[in-house]
Design a protein around this motif. Structure first.
Motif, PDB file in Angstrom:
ATOM      1  N   THR A  88     -22.277  35.453   2.689  1.00  0.00           N
ATOM      2  CA  THR A  88     -23.701  35.408   2.357  1.00  0.00           C
ATOM      3  C   THR A  88     -24.357  34.191   2.982  1.00  0.00           C
ATOM      4  O   THR A  88     -25.463  34.278   3.530  1.00  0.00           O
ATOM      5  CB  THR A  88     -23.888  35.371   0.826  1.00  0.00           C
ATOM      6  N   GLU A  89     -23.675  33.062   2.923  1.00  0.00           N
ATOM      7  CA  GLU A  89     -24.235  31.817   3.464  1.00  0.00           C
ATOM      8  C   GLU A  89     -24.475  31.920   4.966  1.00  0.00           C
ATOM      9  O   GLU A  89     -25.508  31.470   5.481  1.00  0.00           O
ATOM     10  CB  GLU A  89     -23.287  30.650   3.168  1.00  0.00           C
ATOM     11  N   GLU A  90     -23.531  32.528   5.688  1.00  0.00           N
ATOM     12  CA  GLU A  90     -23.690  32.671   7.137  1.00  0.00           C
ATOM     13  C   GLU A  90     -24.857  33.586   7.482  1.00  0.00           C
ATOM     14  O   GLU A  90     -25.645  33.297   8.388  1.00  0.00           O
ATOM     15  CB  GLU A  90     -22.398  33.236   7.749  1.00  0.00           C
ATOM     16  N   LEU A  91     -24.997  34.687   6.751  1.00  0.00           N
ATOM     17  CA  LEU A  91     -26.072  35.635   7.024  1.00  0.00           C
ATOM     18  C   LEU A  91     -27.437  35.055   6.650  1.00  0.00           C
ATOM     19  O   LEU A  91     -28.426  35.267   7.358  1.00  0.00           O
ATOM     20  CB  LEU A  91     -25.829  36.945   6.270  1.00  0.00           C
ATOM     21  N   ARG A  92     -27.464  34.294   5.572  1.00  0.00           N
ATOM     22  CA  ARG A  92     -28.734  33.664   5.188  1.00  0.00           C
ATOM     23  C   ARG A  92     -29.137  32.637   6.238  1.00  0.00           C
ATOM     24  O   ARG A  92     -30.318  32.543   6.621  1.00  0.00           O
ATOM     25  CB  ARG A  92     -28.582  33.003   3.813  1.00  0.00           C
ATOM     26  N   SER A  93     -28.163  31.871   6.725  1.00  0.00           N
ATOM     27  CA  SER A  93     -28.431  30.885   7.775  1.00  0.00           C
ATOM     28  C   SER A  93     -28.907  31.563   9.051  1.00  0.00           C
ATOM     29  O   SER A  93     -29.795  31.057   9.752  1.00  0.00           O
ATOM     30  CB  SER A  93     -27.168  30.075   8.045  1.00  0.00           C
ATOM     31  N   TYR A  94     -28.337  32.729   9.344  1.00  0.00           N
ATOM     32  CA  TYR A  94     -28.741  33.481  10.541  1.00  0.00           C
ATOM     33  C   TYR A  94     -30.208  33.881  10.453  1.00  0.00           C
ATOM     34  O   TYR A  94     -30.964  33.743  11.424  1.00  0.00           O
ATOM     35  CB  TYR A  94     -27.865  34.721  10.693  1.00  0.00           C
ATOM     36  N   LEU A  95     -30.635  34.379   9.293  1.00  0.00           N
ATOM     37  CA  LEU A  95     -32.030  34.808   9.122  1.00  0.00           C
ATOM     38  C   LEU A  95     -32.994  33.632   9.254  1.00  0.00           C
ATOM     39  O   LEU A  95     -34.060  33.746   9.865  1.00  0.00           O
ATOM     40  CB  LEU A  95     -32.212  35.490   7.765  1.00  0.00           C
ATOM     41  N   VAL A  96     -32.606  32.486   8.690  1.00  0.00           N
ATOM     42  CA  VAL A  96     -33.449  31.286   8.792  1.00  0.00           C
ATOM     43  C   VAL A  96     -33.578  30.853  10.256  1.00  0.00           C
ATOM     44  O   VAL A  96     -34.673  30.562  10.744  1.00  0.00           O
ATOM     45  CB  VAL A  96     -32.862  30.132   7.953  1.00  0.00           C
ATOM     46  N   SER A  97     -32.454  30.834  10.972  1.00  0.00           N
ATOM     47  CA  SER A  97     -32.466  30.433  12.387  1.00  0.00           C
ATOM     48  C   SER A  97     -33.264  31.425  13.223  1.00  0.00           C
ATOM     49  O   SER A  97     -34.008  31.022  14.133  1.00  0.00           O
ATOM     50  CB  SER A  97     -31.036  30.344  12.917  1.00  0.00           C
TER      51      SER A  97
END
Length: 322
Positions: A88-97
Motif C-alpha cells: 500500500t505504501e509503495e502504491l500511495r507513493s507512486y500516486l503522489v509522485s
C-alpha cells in the motif's frame, strides 16, 4: 493450496500487522514449492495481459481496455517490485509522485487510482494475491464544479448556422436522445424506426437499448438521408467520397468548430447528453426513466449527469417551504 494459505493469513490477521502478514505470506509461499513455482513463473506483464483479457470478456470497450492498459503499464515500468509484493505504501507513493511529475488534477489521479484498484481487486479475486494493497487507498476528494448545459438559445443558434444537413441531423439527434457519441457513430440506417421515432443503440458492454427522438429530428434525419448518394449502411458518413462511416473524432471536430464559430464555450457531444438529462428531470421525468434512456447501470451516475435547474429549486422552495 491457495485457499489454505488465505485461511491461515485470515486467522493470523488479528495478531499481526500488515507488514508481518506480508512476510508470513512470503514464507508460506516459499515453503510450498509447487505453488511458489507456479506464481513465480507469471511476470508482471503476464498479469496485466490476463487482466485486460478478462476485461475484454466482461464486455469493456476497446477504449476502456486501452485506458486500463496505459495506466497500469505506467506503474509496472516505473517499479521493479513484483506485483505480488507491491505494498500500500509503495502504491500511495507512486500516486503522489505521479501527480507531482505530471502536474495533473486530482480527478486524473483518482481515475488512475480506480484503474489500479480494479486491477489489484481482480488479482485478489483470482487468488494471485491474498489482499489488494489498494483497499486502504481511498477515493481522492475532488471539487465538483457545476457543469454547464446547452441552452435553448445556443441550440437554435447552432441549428441556424448549420450549412450541412448531416451536421444538423447530428445536433438534433444528440439533443433529443442524449446518446453517447460512440453510440451515434455506430448506428446503422436499419436501426432507425421512423414510424415510432426510436433507434436501437448498443451502449457500453454491447448492452442494447432503445432511445427516442422528436419530430424535428425525424424531419432532419429524413432530409439528410434523402440527400445521400452513397450505399453505406451507416447512418452518418463522411461528406466526401468514399463516404466512410463517420468516426467519433469527426463528430467532435465538427461540433467544436461550430461552437468556436459562434463563440460558444466548450461545445462537445457529451454536453448534449448532460443537457438532455437535465431537461428531462426539470420537466418531471422520473429519474429511473432517465437512467433507462441514458443506459446507466447505476442511478448514481444518472444523478451526476443531471443538473437541476436553480429556478425550479427556488420555485419549489417557495411552494413547499416559504
Amino acid at each position: 493450496m491457495e485457499t489454505k494459505i488465505v485461511n491461515i493469513i485470515n486467522e493470523m490477521a488479528e495478531y499481526l500487522d500488515a507488514a508481518q502478514l506480508r512476510q508470513l505470506q512470503e514464507v508460506l509461499l516459499s515453503h510450498l514449492a509447487d505453488n511458489a513455482i507456479e506464481k513465480k513463473d507469471i511476470s508482471n506483464s503476464d498479469y496485466l495481459k490476463m487482466f485486460l483479457e478478462a476485461k475484454a470478456i466482461e464486455g469493456c470497450s476497446e477504449r476502456t481496455i486501452n485506458y486500463y492498459g496505459t495506466t497500469i503499464e505506467h506503474l509496472l515500468v516505473t517499479s521493479d517490485t513484483p506485483i505480488r509484493k507491491m505494498s500500500t505504501e509503495e502504491l500511495r507513493s507512486y500516486l503522489v509522485s505521479y501527480q507531482k511529475i505530471n502536474n495533473c488534477s486530482k480527478t486524473t489521479v483518482d481515475n488512475i487510482r480506480r484503474n489500479l484498484s480494479s486491477f489489484f481487486s481482480w488479482l485478489e479475486e483470482e487468488n494471485y494475491i491474498l489482499k489488494s494493497p489498494m483497499k486502504r487507498i481511498h477515493k481522492i476528494k475532488t471539487k465538483k464544479p457545476v457543469k454547464e448545459t446547452i441552452s435553448d438559445e445556443m441550440i437554435e443558434r447552432m441549428r441556424d448556422n448549420c450549412r450541412c444537413k448531416r451536421d444538423l441531423a447530428i445536433i438534433d439527434l444528440l439533443y433529443s436522445t442524449g446518446i453517447r457519441v460512440g453510440e451515434l457513430v455506430n448506428i446503422n440506417i436499419e436501426d432507425v424506426d421512423f414510424e415510432e421515432r426510436e433507434i436501437v443503440v448498443f451502449g457500453k458492454g454491447d448492452k442494447e437499448r432503445r432511445v427516442y427522438f422528436d419530430a424535428r429530428t425525424k424531419v432532419h434525419l429524413r432530409n439528410y438521408l434523402d440527400s445521400r448518394i452513397d450505399t453505406n449502411n451507416a447512418l452518418f458518413v463522411t461528406l466526401d467520397s468514399p463516404y466512410d462511416r463517420l468516426k467519433i473524432s469527426g463528430v467532435e471536430i465538427r461540433l467544436r468548430q461550430l461552437g468556436r464559430k459562434l463563440d460558444l464555450d466548450k461545445i462537445h457531444p457529451h454536453k448534449f447528453r448532460r443537457t438532455m438529462a437535465t431537461r428531462a428531470i426539470d420537466k418531471g421525468m422520473p429519474i429511473e426513466q432517465v437512467q433507462k434512456i441514458l443506459g446507466h447501470s447505476q442511478i448514481d451516475t444518472t444523478m451526476e449527469y443531471a443538473i437541476v435547474n436553480q429556478n425550479n429549486v427556488k420555485a419549489s422552495h417557495r411552494k413547499y417551504i416559504a
